[in-house]
Design a protein around this motif. Structure first.
Motif, PDB file in Angstrom:
ATOM      1  N   VAL A 110      34.748  -0.028  -1.102  1.00 21.75           N
ATOM      2  CA  VAL A 110      33.477  -0.280  -1.805  1.00 21.75           C
ATOM      3  C   VAL A 110      33.456  -1.714  -2.345  1.00 21.75           C
ATOM      4  CG1 VAL A 110      32.114   0.373  -3.842  1.00 21.75           C
ATOM      5  CG2 VAL A 110      33.042   2.146  -2.331  1.00 21.75           C
ATOM      6  N   LEU A 111      34.577  -2.165  -2.892  1.00 28.02           N
ATOM      7  CA  LEU A 111      34.651  -3.524  -3.446  1.00 28.02           C
ATOM      8  C   LEU A 111      34.351  -4.586  -2.380  1.00 28.02           C
ATOM      9  CD1 LEU A 111      35.358  -5.476  -5.761  1.00 28.02           C
ATOM     10  CD2 LEU A 111      37.778  -5.216  -5.140  1.00 28.02           C
ATOM     11  N   CYS A 112      34.670  -4.290  -1.125  1.00 28.49           N
ATOM     12  CA  CYS A 112      34.410  -5.250  -0.045  1.00 28.49           C
ATOM     13  C   CYS A 112      32.925  -5.628   0.034  1.00 28.49           C
ATOM     14  CB  CYS A 112      34.853  -4.683   1.304  1.00 28.49           C
ATOM     15  SG  CYS A 112      36.638  -4.553   1.477  1.00 28.49           S
ATOM     16  N   ALA A 113      32.035  -4.748  -0.494  1.00 27.87           N
ATOM     17  CA  ALA A 113      30.590  -5.025  -0.414  1.00 27.87           C
ATOM     18  C   ALA A 113      30.056  -5.674  -1.691  1.00 27.87           C
ATOM     19  CB  ALA A 113      29.835  -3.737  -0.129  1.00 27.87           C
ATOM     20  N   LYS A 114      30.954  -6.160  -2.551  1.00 29.82           N
ATOM     21  CA  LYS A 114      30.528  -6.708  -3.847  1.00 29.82           C
ATOM     22  C   LYS A 114      29.414  -7.750  -3.701  1.00 29.82           C
ATOM     23  CE  LYS A 114      32.361  -8.700  -8.133  1.00 29.82           C
ATOM     24  NZ  LYS A 114      31.329  -9.668  -8.363  1.00 29.82           N
ATOM     25  N   ASP A 115      29.581  -8.673  -2.760  1.00 26.07           N
ATOM     26  CA  ASP A 115      28.596  -9.750  -2.631  1.00 26.07           C
ATOM     27  C   ASP A 115      27.268  -9.268  -2.046  1.00 26.07           C
ATOM     28  OD1 ASP A 115      30.444 -11.445  -3.676  1.00 26.07           O
ATOM     29  OD2 ASP A 115      31.103 -12.256  -1.744  1.00 26.07           O
ATOM     30  N   GLU A 116      27.260  -8.079  -1.494  1.00 30.60           N
ATOM     31  CA  GLU A 116      26.034  -7.584  -0.844  1.00 30.60           C
ATOM     32  C   GLU A 116      25.107  -6.871  -1.828  1.00 30.60           C
ATOM     33  OE1 GLU A 116      26.088  -8.372   2.493  1.00 30.60           O
ATOM     34  OE2 GLU A 116      28.059  -9.177   1.927  1.00 30.60           O
ATOM     35  N   VAL A 117      25.657  -6.377  -2.973  1.00 31.80           N
ATOM     36  CA  VAL A 117      24.818  -5.514  -3.824  1.00 31.80           C
ATOM     37  C   VAL A 117      24.032  -6.290  -4.877  1.00 31.80           C
ATOM     38  CG1 VAL A 117      26.286  -3.499  -3.439  1.00 31.80           C
ATOM     39  CG2 VAL A 117      26.634  -4.892  -5.488  1.00 31.80           C
ATOM     40  N   ASP A 118      24.345  -7.573  -5.015  1.00 30.31           N
ATOM     41  CA  ASP A 118      23.465  -8.432  -5.794  1.00 30.31           C
ATOM     42  C   ASP A 118      23.308  -7.994  -7.243  1.00 30.31           C
ATOM     43  OD1 ASP A 118      22.313 -10.722  -5.175  1.00 30.31           O
ATOM     44  OD2 ASP A 118      20.368  -9.924  -4.512  1.00 30.31           O
ATOM     45  N   ASP A 119      24.348  -7.489  -7.839  1.00 32.92           N
ATOM     46  CA  ASP A 119      24.292  -7.078  -9.239  1.00 32.92           C
ATOM     47  C   ASP A 119      23.252  -5.994  -9.516  1.00 32.92           C
ATOM     48  OD1 ASP A 119      25.861  -7.433 -11.401  1.00 32.92           O
ATOM     49  OD2 ASP A 119      24.554  -8.886 -12.388  1.00 32.92           O
ATOM     50  N   GLU A 120      22.953  -5.188  -8.515  1.00 39.84           N
ATOM     51  CA  GLU A 120      22.001  -4.076  -8.649  1.00 39.84           C
ATOM     52  C   GLU A 120      22.776  -2.765  -8.543  1.00 39.84           C
ATOM     53  OE1 GLU A 120      18.676  -4.120  -8.873  1.00 39.84           O
ATOM     54  OE2 GLU A 120      18.440  -6.289  -8.743  1.00 39.84           O
ATOM     55  N   PRO A 121      22.231  -1.665  -9.093  1.00 37.07           N
ATOM     56  CA  PRO A 121      22.837  -0.355  -8.798  1.00 37.07           C
ATOM     57  C   PRO A 121      22.829  -0.114  -7.289  1.00 37.07           C
ATOM     58  CG  PRO A 121      21.148  -0.167 -10.487  1.00 37.07           C
ATOM     59  CD  PRO A 121      21.038  -1.552  -9.922  1.00 37.07           C
ATOM     60  N   PHE A 122      23.742   0.697  -6.813  1.00 34.04           N
ATOM     61  CA  PHE A 122      23.810   0.940  -5.367  1.00 34.04           C
ATOM     62  C   PHE A 122      24.315   2.355  -5.108  1.00 34.04           C
ATOM     63  CE2 PHE A 122      27.798  -0.846  -6.820  1.00 34.04           C
ATOM     64  CZ  PHE A 122      28.749  -0.029  -6.239  1.00 34.04           C
ATOM     65  N   PHE A 123      23.975   2.863  -3.941  1.00 32.65           N
ATOM     66  CA  PHE A 123      24.486   4.160  -3.502  1.00 32.65           C
ATOM     67  C   PHE A 123      25.766   3.962  -2.692  1.00 32.65           C
ATOM     68  CE2 PHE A 123      20.065   5.527  -4.111  1.00 32.65           C
ATOM     69  CZ  PHE A 123      20.238   6.814  -4.591  1.00 32.65           C
ATOM     70  N   VAL A 124      26.630   4.967  -2.724  1.00 35.16           N
ATOM     71  CA  VAL A 124      27.744   5.065  -1.776  1.00 35.16           C
ATOM     72  C   VAL A 124      27.606   6.427  -1.090  1.00 35.16           C
ATOM     73  CG1 VAL A 124      30.245   5.149  -1.457  1.00 35.16           C
ATOM     74  CG2 VAL A 124      29.266   3.643  -3.214  1.00 35.16           C
ATOM     75  N   LEU A 125      27.659   6.415   0.235  1.00 33.55           N
ATOM     76  CA  LEU A 125      27.606   7.670   1.000  1.00 33.55           C
ATOM     77  C   LEU A 125      28.848   7.748   1.870  1.00 33.55           C
ATOM     78  CD1 LEU A 125      24.445   6.499   0.881  1.00 33.55           C
ATOM     79  CD2 LEU A 125      24.050   8.592   2.187  1.00 33.55           C
ATOM     80  N   LEU A 126      29.671   8.758   1.657  1.00 31.88           N
ATOM     81  CA  LEU A 126      30.824   8.935   2.529  1.00 31.88           C
ATOM     82  C   LEU A 126      30.336   9.542   3.845  1.00 31.88           C
ATOM     83  CD1 LEU A 126      33.574  10.054  -0.003  1.00 31.88           C
ATOM     84  CD2 LEU A 126      32.665   7.786   0.542  1.00 31.88           C
ATOM     85  N   GLY A 127      30.880   9.054   4.935  1.00 26.84           N
ATOM     86  CA  GLY A 127      30.252   9.278   6.234  1.00 26.84           C
ATOM     87  C   GLY A 127      30.672  10.518   6.992  1.00 26.84           C
ATOM     88  N   ASP A 128      31.504  11.380   6.397  1.00 24.58           N
ATOM     89  CA  ASP A 128      31.916  12.599   7.104  1.00 24.58           C
ATOM     90  C   ASP A 128      30.947  13.743   6.857  1.00 24.58           C
ATOM     91  OD1 ASP A 128      34.124  11.539   8.230  1.00 24.58           O
ATOM     92  OD2 ASP A 128      35.532  12.283   6.732  1.00 24.58           O
ATOM     93  N   TYR A 129      29.769  13.420   6.365  1.00 25.47           N
ATOM     94  CA  TYR A 129      28.866  14.442   5.861  1.00 25.47           C
ATOM     95  C   TYR A 129      27.481  13.832   5.828  1.00 25.47           C
ATOM     96  CZ  TYR A 129      27.119  17.610   2.164  1.00 25.47           C
ATOM     97  OH  TYR A 129      26.413  18.512   1.429  1.00 25.47           O
ATOM     98  N   PHE A 130      26.460  14.592   6.256  1.00 19.96           N
ATOM     99  CA  PHE A 130      25.094  14.081   6.086  1.00 19.96           C
ATOM    100  C   PHE A 130      24.161  15.223   5.730  1.00 19.96           C
ATOM    101  CE2 PHE A 130      25.472  14.979  10.632  1.00 19.96           C
ATOM    102  CZ  PHE A 130      24.331  15.713  10.891  1.00 19.96           C
ATOM    103  N   VAL A 131      23.069  14.860   5.067  1.00 22.98           N
ATOM    104  CA  VAL A 131      22.141  15.856   4.542  1.00 22.98           C
ATOM    105  C   VAL A 131      20.824  15.713   5.302  1.00 22.98           C
ATOM    106  CG1 VAL A 131      21.039  16.748   2.461  1.00 22.98           C
ATOM    107  CG2 VAL A 131      23.258  15.617   2.300  1.00 22.98           C
ATOM    108  N   PRO A 132      20.530  16.649   6.234  1.00 24.06           N
ATOM    109  CA  PRO A 132      19.346  16.459   7.089  1.00 24.06           C
ATOM    110  C   PRO A 132      18.037  16.312   6.314  1.00 24.06           C
ATOM    111  CG  PRO A 132      20.746  18.180   8.002  1.00 24.06           C
ATOM    112  CD  PRO A 132      21.309  17.832   6.651  1.00 24.06           C
TER     113      PRO A 132
END
Ligand code: G1P
Length: 298
Positions: A110-132
């Motif tokens: 998650v920390l690897c995306a620090k520069d991408e989130v622009d000091d805004e709240p963000f979602f994290v979705l683990l990818g072994d699961y999805f909600v149709p």
């Protein structure tokens, strides 16, 4: 607002299939697993892009979401415009990539995306699961809005002997989603989180509510992750940094029914998810029932 999707794992549970194909690209019917996750991530209002945390060993994932004009022209020259449109739909999704140099745990990913989130709240979705039906993150966003923009995680009850596989919360039920009278561990109940522990032993687990892999987090977590020491499994754990975030900010959890989502984390779960979606898909259901020996619709 961005959604982060960690996807740098080796996919060992799916070997040998994942020797040359990333597990994120295994199909459920005709779409790769990660596309369902991306489409889910983009559903709540305000989410305008996904950041996939990938490893250099899996360039196929970025290739899948990148334009391929020659392939598009080939399909169209053969009259396969409908398929070309499906391919283009995936390429048009707002997805960007960050590469994790070495596997050091979910918190590090998650920390690897620090520069991408622009000091805004963000979602994290683990990818072994999805909600149709894509409602889980929308409900989390509602809970966050009702509590002044606080961090929110999705949780669900788990059997006591399973707690050591997950992150577990401590806290108390403080209400429910709008229009629902759930309490305690019922779906829709909202908890104020007072503690979090990653993979506790059954004796040490503060509750039976586990983190299902959907997070809406304050950007402060990125700073905490920068100084986060390794925890369970000698990995930098997102849960440990969230426990430190709790010392500074409020955090809430909403109880969900994990069966609303589709698990693709093991070959058996992945096969069951394919079966579930095939039975719900008009183009696949008849052939699928015939294969099962059920020629009549039940
Ligand atoms: C991760 C999280 C854990 C969470 C789980 C959900 O664990 O660290 O808190 O409960 O995902 O699947 P992992 O499955 O990576 O061990």
């Amino acid at each position: 607002m961005k959604a982060i999707i960690p996807a740098a794992g080796l996919g060992t549970r799916f070997l040998p299939a994942t020797k040359c194909t990333p597990k994120e690209l295994l199909p459920v019917l005709d779409k790769p697993v990660i596309q369902y996750v991306v489409e889910e991530a983009l559903a709540p209002a305000g989410v305008d892009g996904c950041v996939i945390i990938n490893s250099h060993e899996k360039p196929q994932i970025e290739a899948y979401f990148s334009e391929d004009p020659a392939f598009d022209a080939l399909l169209r020259s053969r009259g396969k415009d409908d398929l070309a449109d499906k391919v283009r739909a995936a390429e048009s999704l707002p997805v960007s990539f960050v590469y994790q140099q070495e596997p050091r745990g979910l918190g590090h990913a998650v920390l690897c995306a620090k520069d991408e989130v622009d000091d805004e709240p963000f979602f994290v979705l683990l990818g072994d699961y999805f909600v149709p039906d894509k409602m889980m993150n929308k409900h989390m966003a509602e809970v966050s809005k009702a509590h002044g923009g606080a961090s929110v995680i999705a949780v669900a009850p788990v059997e006591p002997d399973q707690v050591s596989r997950y992150g577990i919360i401590a806290g108390e039920c403080v209400g429910s989603l709008d229009g629902c009278d759930a309490t305690g561990e019922q779906e829709g109940a909202v908890w104020k989180v007072s503690g979090l522990v990653e993979k506790p032993s059954p004796e040490d687990a503060p509750s039976h509510l586990f983190i299902v892999g959907r997070y809406l987090l304050s950007p402060r977590i990125m700073e905490l992750l920068q100084t986060q020491a390794p925890g369970a499994g000698n990995e930098i754990q997102l849960t440990d940094a969230m426990a430190r975030l709790l010392e500074e900010e409020e955090m809430y959890a909403v109880v969900v029914d994990p069966a609303e989502g589709c698990d693709t984390g093991t070959p058996a779960a992945w096969a069951a998810t394919n079966a579930r979606l095939a039975l719900a898909d008009p183009a696949s259901a008849v052939a699928f029932r015939e294969a099962l020996g059920q020629t009549k619709l039940v």
